[in-house]
Design an enzyme around this catalytic site. Structure first.
Site, PDB file in Angstrom:
ATOM      1  N   HIS A 267       0.875  -1.181   0.000  1.00 43.14           N
ATOM      2  CA  HIS A 267       0.000   0.000   0.000  1.00 43.14           C
ATOM      3  C   HIS A 267       0.910   1.229   0.000  1.00 43.14           C
ATOM      4  O   HIS A 267       1.703   1.411  -0.904  1.00 43.14           O
ATOM      5  CB  HIS A 267      -0.924  -0.107   1.214  1.00 43.14           C
ATOM      6  CG  HIS A 267      -2.069   0.851   1.251  1.00 43.14           C
ATOM      7  ND1 HIS A 267      -2.427   1.649   0.195  1.00 43.14           N
ATOM      8  CD2 HIS A 267      -2.957   1.133   2.234  1.00 43.14           C
ATOM      9  CE1 HIS A 267      -3.481   2.380   0.533  1.00 43.14           C
ATOM     10  NE2 HIS A 267      -3.817   2.091   1.777  1.00 43.14           N
ATOM     11  N   HIS A 306      -2.198  -1.974 -10.055  1.00 43.29           N
ATOM     12  CA  HIS A 306      -3.162  -1.406  -9.117  1.00 43.29           C
ATOM     13  C   HIS A 306      -4.411  -2.257  -9.137  1.00 43.29           C
ATOM     14  O   HIS A 306      -4.796  -2.772 -10.190  1.00 43.29           O
ATOM     15  CB  HIS A 306      -3.508   0.039  -9.517  1.00 43.29           C
ATOM     16  CG  HIS A 306      -4.077   0.816  -8.384  1.00 43.29           C
ATOM     17  ND1 HIS A 306      -5.410   0.747  -8.054  1.00 43.29           N
ATOM     18  CD2 HIS A 306      -3.499   1.642  -7.487  1.00 43.29           C
ATOM     19  CE1 HIS A 306      -5.619   1.518  -7.008  1.00 43.29           C
ATOM     20  NE2 HIS A 306      -4.479   2.072  -6.638  1.00 43.29           N
ATOM     21  N   ASP A 362       2.889   5.697  -6.800  1.00 45.49           N
ATOM     22  CA  ASP A 362       4.132   5.565  -6.036  1.00 45.49           C
ATOM     23  C   ASP A 362       5.369   5.462  -6.910  1.00 45.49           C
ATOM     24  O   ASP A 362       6.483   5.489  -6.403  1.00 45.49           O
ATOM     25  CB  ASP A 362       4.054   4.325  -5.140  1.00 45.49           C
ATOM     26  CG  ASP A 362       3.072   4.542  -4.007  1.00 45.49           C
ATOM     27  OD1 ASP A 362       3.086   5.633  -3.433  1.00 45.49           O
ATOM     28  OD2 ASP A 362       2.280   3.633  -3.720  1.00 45.49           O
TER      29      ASP A 362
HETATM   30  N1  CMC Z   1       5.022  -6.586 -10.649  1.00 48.32           N
HETATM   31  C1  CMC Z   1       4.909  -7.776 -11.280  1.00 48.32           C
HETATM   32  N2  CMC Z   1       3.780  -8.458 -11.441  1.00 48.32           N
HETATM   33  C2  CMC Z   1       2.674  -7.896 -10.917  1.00 48.32           C
HETATM   34  C3  CMC Z   1       2.689  -6.664 -10.263  1.00 48.32           C
HETATM   35  C4  CMC Z   1       3.920  -5.993 -10.128  1.00 48.32           C
HETATM   36  N3  CMC Z   1       4.008  -4.824  -9.526  1.00 48.32           N
HETATM   37  N4  CMC Z   1       1.453  -6.354  -9.854  1.00 48.32           N
HETATM   38  C5  CMC Z   1       0.666  -7.358 -10.237  1.00 48.32           C
HETATM   39  N5  CMC Z   1       1.397  -8.303 -10.893  1.00 48.32           N
HETATM   40  C6  CMC Z   1       0.919  -9.512 -11.526  1.00 48.32           C
HETATM   41  C7  CMC Z   1       0.612 -10.588 -10.497  1.00 48.32           C
HETATM   42  O1  CMC Z   1       1.745 -11.408 -10.242  1.00 48.32           O
HETATM   43  C8  CMC Z   1      -0.520 -11.335 -11.156  1.00 48.32           C
HETATM   44  O2  CMC Z   1       0.039 -12.138 -12.160  1.00 48.32           O
HETATM   45  P1  CMC Z   1      -0.582 -13.617 -12.449  1.00 48.32           P
HETATM   46  O3  CMC Z   1      -1.965 -13.349 -12.973  1.00 48.32           O
HETATM   47  O4  CMC Z   1       0.348 -14.214 -13.444  1.00 48.32           O
HETATM   48  O5  CMC Z   1      -0.570 -14.321 -11.132  1.00 48.32           O
HETATM   49  C9  CMC Z   1      -1.300 -10.236 -11.872  1.00 48.32           C
HETATM   50  O6  CMC Z   1      -0.331  -9.212 -12.139  1.00 48.32           O
HETATM   51  C10 CMC Z   1      -2.455  -9.666 -11.042  1.00 48.32           C
HETATM   52  O7  CMC Z   1      -1.906  -9.158  -9.822  1.00 48.32           O
HETATM   53  P2  CMC Z   1      -2.579  -9.269  -8.393  1.00 48.32           P
HETATM   54  O8  CMC Z   1      -1.496  -9.370  -7.360  1.00 48.32           O
HETATM   55  O9  CMC Z   1      -3.630 -10.336  -8.425  1.00 48.32           O
HETATM   56  O10 CMC Z   1      -3.302  -7.860  -8.309  1.00 48.32           O
HETATM   57  P3  CMC Z   1      -3.887  -7.169  -7.014  1.00 48.32           P
HETATM   58  O11 CMC Z   1      -4.987  -6.313  -7.482  1.00 48.32           O
HETATM   59  O12 CMC Z   1      -4.170  -8.161  -5.949  1.00 48.32           O
HETATM   60  O13 CMC Z   1      -2.651  -6.289  -6.513  1.00 48.32           O
HETATM   61  C11 CMC Z   1      -1.182  -4.506  -6.127  1.00 48.32           C
HETATM   62  C12 CMC Z   1      -2.540  -4.928  -6.687  1.00 48.32           C
HETATM   63  C13 CMC Z   1      -1.064  -2.966  -6.151  1.00 48.32           C
HETATM   64  C14 CMC Z   1      -1.034  -4.965  -4.664  1.00 48.32           C
HETATM   65  C15 CMC Z   1      -0.070  -5.131  -7.000  1.00 48.32           C
HETATM   66  O14 CMC Z   1      -0.178  -4.684  -8.341  1.00 48.32           O
HETATM   67  C16 CMC Z   1       1.331  -4.860  -6.467  1.00 48.32           C
HETATM   68  O15 CMC Z   1       1.822  -5.599  -5.593  1.00 48.32           O
HETATM   69  N6  CMC Z   1       2.017  -3.785  -6.969  1.00 48.32           N
HETATM   70  C17 CMC Z   1       3.310  -3.413  -6.430  1.00 48.32           C
HETATM   71  C18 CMC Z   1       3.115  -2.642  -5.140  1.00 48.32           C
HETATM   72  C19 CMC Z   1       2.620  -1.234  -5.394  1.00 48.32           C
HETATM   73  O16 CMC Z   1       3.128  -0.527  -6.253  1.00 48.32           O
HETATM   74  N7  CMC Z   1       1.651  -0.808  -4.578  1.00 48.32           N
HETATM   75  C20 CMC Z   1       1.121   0.553  -4.634  1.00 48.32           C
HETATM   76  C21 CMC Z   1      -0.301   0.593  -5.049  1.00 48.32           C
HETATM   77  S1  CMC Z   1      -0.822   2.254  -5.469  1.00 48.32           S
HETATM   78  C22 CMC Z   1      -0.772   3.123  -3.994  1.00 48.32           C
HETATM   79  C23 CMC Z   1      -1.797   2.673  -3.045  1.00 48.32           C
HETATM   80  O17 CMC Z   1      -3.015   2.781  -3.336  1.00 48.32           O
HETATM   81  O18 CMC Z   1      -1.412   2.265  -1.966  1.00 48.32           O
END
Ligand code: CMC
Length: 429
Positions: A267, A306, A362
């Protein structure tokens, strides 16, 4: 068109008609779908609430597919360009833009509540020399409830108002002091002649000078960053504020929970993680190997992806512009080249295109914060200060919403049942 859903339970052959309101069905309506009267009714399983609305809200609108973000109907681009953080805070809390009188009264109130009780300073000084500033902020915001015990009277509108003012006013003071603490520098008291962002910069960086004069371009960039972070509908920390607030606890305790949620690397902690990642990559030449690591699942490209945005995060675009303004004053952060190249490569790569992964808020904010000489540990504190009006607007909406109940999700129990307890004496014999 009939606004309802017909559900046929293939276990029993029974059919049910469930109303659709605002594109949702009430999860409780599924409770009538049962095998028999002894069994519990059907429930939904939704870890992470990926497809569950927890409230009705008129604060923030997001269209993740189109990359739209609006506070109370106003596009974020216009607010970032033409408004200022305290006006946006007023908008979020009150629902409307202020008249001249309302604006002046609001700014005056916030400005004159920036000081904290001297005992707050006392206990902040008690933290270890290397305490993480987010831990200090979370603890000190939570502790404010002990200084304002009347804050527990959440049904009283005047009382709610003054706690909201106090929290928005004191967050920069607490945030700046947690920063000074790690540096072993004396805490700087607020200067009520300065604007919100200038005063924060003064409490962060003032040394022996009688008055700290921030560069107006830096103060403006910080103000814009606060606006961009001010609300983001039902994200993890806002959900934490609402969930804890649903117990009818005071707003300081609820916001402290939000700060805890924001601390996490998925987050608000992501900006800190982005900077550490960029430093680790170091140079443009190392990017392809890093990207391979991401695609193999060994790494995560922090600052990308996201839950809601499946297109450019509109805040990331505005931040990229703010980078230029800040770097004009501070000189270009050498990691900018790494970030830009990383973004370029990622946006052209099949892995990221397929998963609709774009830079989020971010990705670039950490570079600005670093150029402003903040250590990475402070980045999330800046996010928290900006997010405070959003948390409070959401909390205010929650406590006035007659449909809300104490947050209490269901579970699917997977453990053993009806075991016979064997005493320690017998087990260890
Ligand atoms: N790098 C590589 N792969 C990713 C990333 C990433 N940053 N984000 C998502 N994926 C992949 C993930 O591995 C999955 O792949 P597969 O379908 O092959 O398993 C697919 O994309 C869907 O991802 P998810 O984890 O199911 O998506 P989510 O909606 O649960 O997670 C998230 C959203 C923001 C937690 C995630 O994208 C992430 O960990 N990003 C990096 C951390 C980040 O930048 N966070 C800040 C968010 S914006 C500020 C805020 O609101 O806090």
């Amino acid at each position: 068109m009939t606004e309802s859903l017909t559900v046929r339970d293939n276990r029993t052959g029974a059919e049910y008609e469930i109303p659709i309101v605002d594109g949702t069905i009430k999860a409780a309506d599924l409770g009538q779908i049962k095998l028999n009267d002894e069994e519990p009714g059907l429930a939904t399983y939704d870890p992470g609430f990926v497809n569950t609305a927890s409230c009705r809200s008129s604060i923030t609108y997001i269209d993740g597919e189109k990359g739209i973000l609006e506070y109370r109907g106003y596009p974020i681009e216009q607010l970032a360009e033409k408004s200022n953080f305290l006006e946006v805070a007023y908008l979020l809390i009150h629902g409307d833009l202020p008249s001249k009188e309302q604006y002046e009264a609001w700014v005056h109130e916030i400005t004159f509540h920036t000081f904290v009780h001297e005992n707050v300073k006392g206990f902040m000084q008690g933290f270890r020399y290397d305490a993480h500033p987010m831990g200090m902020l979370m603890a000190s915001v939570g502790a404010l409830s002990t200084f304002y015990p009347e804050s527990s009277r959440i049904d009283d509108p005047d009382n709610r108002h003054i706690q909201i003012v106090r929290m928005i006013a004191k967050m920069p003071t607490l945030g700046a002091w947690s920063f000074r603490h790690a540096q072993g520098k004396p805490y700087v008291y607020p200067d009520n002649e300065l604007s919100y962002a200038e005063n924060f910069l003064s409490m962060l960086f003032k040394m022996s000078e009688t008055k700290y004069a921030a560069d107006p371009r830096i103060a403006k960039a910080l103000d814009v960053l606060f606006i961009l972070h001010a609300d983001h509908e039902q994200n993890c920390s806002t959900n934490a504020v609402r969930s804890v607030g649903s117990s009818q606890v005071d707003p300081y305790s609820a916001v402290a929970a939000g700060i805890g949620a924001l601390f996490g690397p998925l987050h608000g902690g992501a900006n800190e993680a982005v900077l550490k990642m960029l430093r680790r990559i170091g140079t443009v030449e190392n990017i392809p190997a890093f990207i391979e690591g991401v695609k193999n699942g060994e790494e995560r490209l922090m600052g990308f992806g996201h839950r809601v945005y499946k297109n450019f995060d509109p805040r990331a675009k505005i931040i990229k512009k703010a980078c230029d303004d800040v770097f004009e004053v501070t000189g270009v952060n050498p990691l900018l080249a790494v970030a830009k190249e990383l973004e370029k490569i990622a946006l052209e790569d099949e892995y990221f295109i397929k998963r609709k992964l774009y830079p989020n808020v971010d990705f670039y904010s950490g570079l600005i914060y670093e150029a402003l000489e903040f250590p990475p540990e402070m980045f999330t504190v800046l996010f928290a200060i900006g997010r405070a009006p959003g948390w409070l607007a959401q909390w205010l909406e929650l406590v006035q919403d007659k449909e809300q109940k104490i947050a209490r999700p269901k579970q699917i129990y997977t453990g053993p049942r009806t075991l016979d307890f064997v005493s320690a004496e017998e087990r260890w014999a």
